[in-house]
Design a protein around this motif. Structure first.
Motif, PDB file in Angstrom:
ATOM      1  N   LEU A  57      13.605  -1.056   3.797  1.00 47.69           N
ATOM      2  CA  LEU A  57      12.513  -0.675   2.886  1.00 47.69           C
ATOM      3  C   LEU A  57      12.626  -0.626   1.547  1.00 47.69           C
ATOM      4  O   LEU A  57      11.750  -1.144   1.017  1.00 47.69           O
ATOM      5  N   SER A  58      13.730  -0.273   1.159  1.00 44.73           N
ATOM      6  CA  SER A  58      13.988  -0.247  -0.485  1.00 44.73           C
ATOM      7  C   SER A  58      13.973  -1.819  -0.817  1.00 44.73           C
ATOM      8  O   SER A  58      13.649  -1.995  -2.053  1.00 44.73           O
ATOM      9  N   ARG A  60      12.498  -4.220   0.408  1.00 44.58           N
ATOM     10  CA  ARG A  60      11.072  -4.833   0.705  1.00 44.58           C
ATOM     11  C   ARG A  60      10.077  -4.263  -0.544  1.00 44.58           C
ATOM     12  O   ARG A  60       8.958  -4.749  -0.815  1.00 44.58           O
ATOM     13  N   SER A  61      10.277  -2.963  -0.806  1.00 41.71           N
ATOM     14  CA  SER A  61       9.390  -2.160  -1.783  1.00 41.71           C
ATOM     15  C   SER A  61      10.406  -1.923  -3.062  1.00 41.71           C
ATOM     16  O   SER A  61      10.683  -0.637  -3.138  1.00 41.71           O
ATOM     17  N   ASN A  63       9.846  -1.372  -6.101  1.00 41.38           N
ATOM     18  CA  ASN A  63       9.217  -0.657  -7.125  1.00 41.38           C
ATOM     19  C   ASN A  63       8.787   0.894  -6.564  1.00 41.38           C
ATOM     20  O   ASN A  63       8.440   1.783  -7.483  1.00 41.38           O
ATOM     21  N   VAL A  64       9.346   1.126  -5.373  1.00 41.48           N
ATOM     22  CA  VAL A  64       9.169   2.510  -4.893  1.00 41.48           C
ATOM     23  C   VAL A  64      10.541   3.130  -4.976  1.00 41.48           C
ATOM     24  O   VAL A  64      11.395   2.797  -4.624  1.00 41.48           O
TER      25      VAL A  64
END
Length: 346
Positions: A57-58, A60-61, A63-64
């Motif tokens: 997830l990091s 793929r995202s 900016n989160v």
């Protein structure tokens, strides 16, 4: 043995929840950051799953905040696996209930204290800065007191609050909010709550007329963050008993994110000159301090005895509150007293 929900009232289940919550909060009493040097197989397996999930997830995202992703992943997995409903099944059928993190993951059972213990251990292994947040909600009488425990994680220069039991966090101003922000704006917080409302335990509570998020706007609640804070005791004339509340005073962790528990006796009568504390044990060093409005007396905890300890105050108490706390004499050591009753007299 088969389990039938209709054979047990929500009050019975709720009382089971409260009775065993404090046991599990005590289990968190030792520093979880130093716990389980050898990771159990279930813990290790779950940890690897969460790491892989967070990595994916990091990536793929980007900016989160990674800590936010990890916190949500840990909460989701623990809520899914460590079930309060299954814990109630075990209690009702007379079977052994899990105590350690590994046992909870193996039995797929646990209440909020167990869930937070799991959350904190997994967070520690993922290098997250996390600690418990305990709520002690006062009822109309001490017997009606209740309690709950959640967690918070420090990232993006603030503590972010997560209620593992309900899979809840509060998205305020575009970020997971702190418990301070939640309590300061309860109406906004309830609207901002992100909750796993398909969880069976959550649905059961709602059907039974209970409010899972009652701590958001409860008027009379004591909050310990990293076990740091004040617990208020209401007495029966001259006797004060911790009821669904912590039974220790002082500091039982040297983590910089943790602090001491202090006790405040409410509605103490004027003229009180003696305080009798029923001590069950103590650990570490320090002084037990009984204080009101700048007047105080201190007593080394190493000189306490198991049983009743009577203190004659060198001052007359005014009507109001009386504080009982620990004073550290060595900042490199813990210091706390376990007690079961406080009795005051003139």
């Amino acid at each position: 043995m088969a389990f039938s929900m209709h054979k047990i009232s929500i009050r019975q289940i709720f009382l089971l929840w409260i009775s065993y919550l404090l046991i599990n909060i005590v289990a968190i009493g030792s520093d979880l950051r130093a716990q389980d040097v050898t990771i159990g197989s279930k813990t290790k397996q779950l940890l690897n799953e969460i790491r892989n999930e967070v990595d994916q997830l990091s990536e793929r995202s980007p900016n989160v905040d990674r800590a936010y992703i990890a916190s949500i992943s840990i909460m989701n997995h623990v809520q899914r696996i460590v079930s309060p409903l299954q814990y109630s099944v075990l209690k009702t059928t007379g079977e052994d209930t899990p105590k350690t993190v590994e046992e909870c993951l193996e039995a797929k059972a646990g209440i909020c204290g167990n869930q937070v213990a799991c959350f904190l251990e997994l967070a520690n292994h993922l290098k997250l800065r996390a600690r418990p947040v305990e709520f002690y909600l006062h009822g109309k009488t001490p017997k009606e007191n209740t309690s709950h425990i959640c967690a918070e994680v420090y990232y993006d220069q603030a503590w972010r609050f997560f209620d593992v039991t309900w899979g809840t966090y509060f998205m305020m101003d575009g970020k997971a909010a702190s418990i301070d922000a939640v309590r300061e704006s309860p109406t906004v917080a309830r609207q901002a709550a992100v909750t796993n409302e398909t969880d069976q335990w959550f649905l059961h509570w709602r059907r039974s007329g209970l409010d899972p998020l009652t701590y958001v706007d409860h008027k009379f609640v004591d909050i310990l963050r990293g076990r740091n804070g004040v617990i208020r005791l209401r007495g029966n004339e001259f006797v004060y008993l911790p009821t669904h509340q912590p039974t220790f005073i002082g500091l039982n962790s040297l983590s910089s994110d943790y602090g001491p528990v202090r006790i405040e006796l409410l509605d103490v009568h004027a003229g009180v000159s003696r305080v009798i504390i029923q001590v069950s044990g103590y650990a570490g060093t320090g002084e037990l301090v009984i204080e009101q409005r700048g007047n105080k007396m201190a007593y080394p905890i190493t000189e306490l005895k198991i049983g009743e300890n009577e203190f004659v105050l060198p001052y007359k108490v005014a009507a109001g509150e009386l504080e009982v706390k620990m004073k550290a004499t060595n900042p490199a050591k813990i210091g706390y007293v376990v007690y079961s009753r406080i009795h005051v007299s003139r």
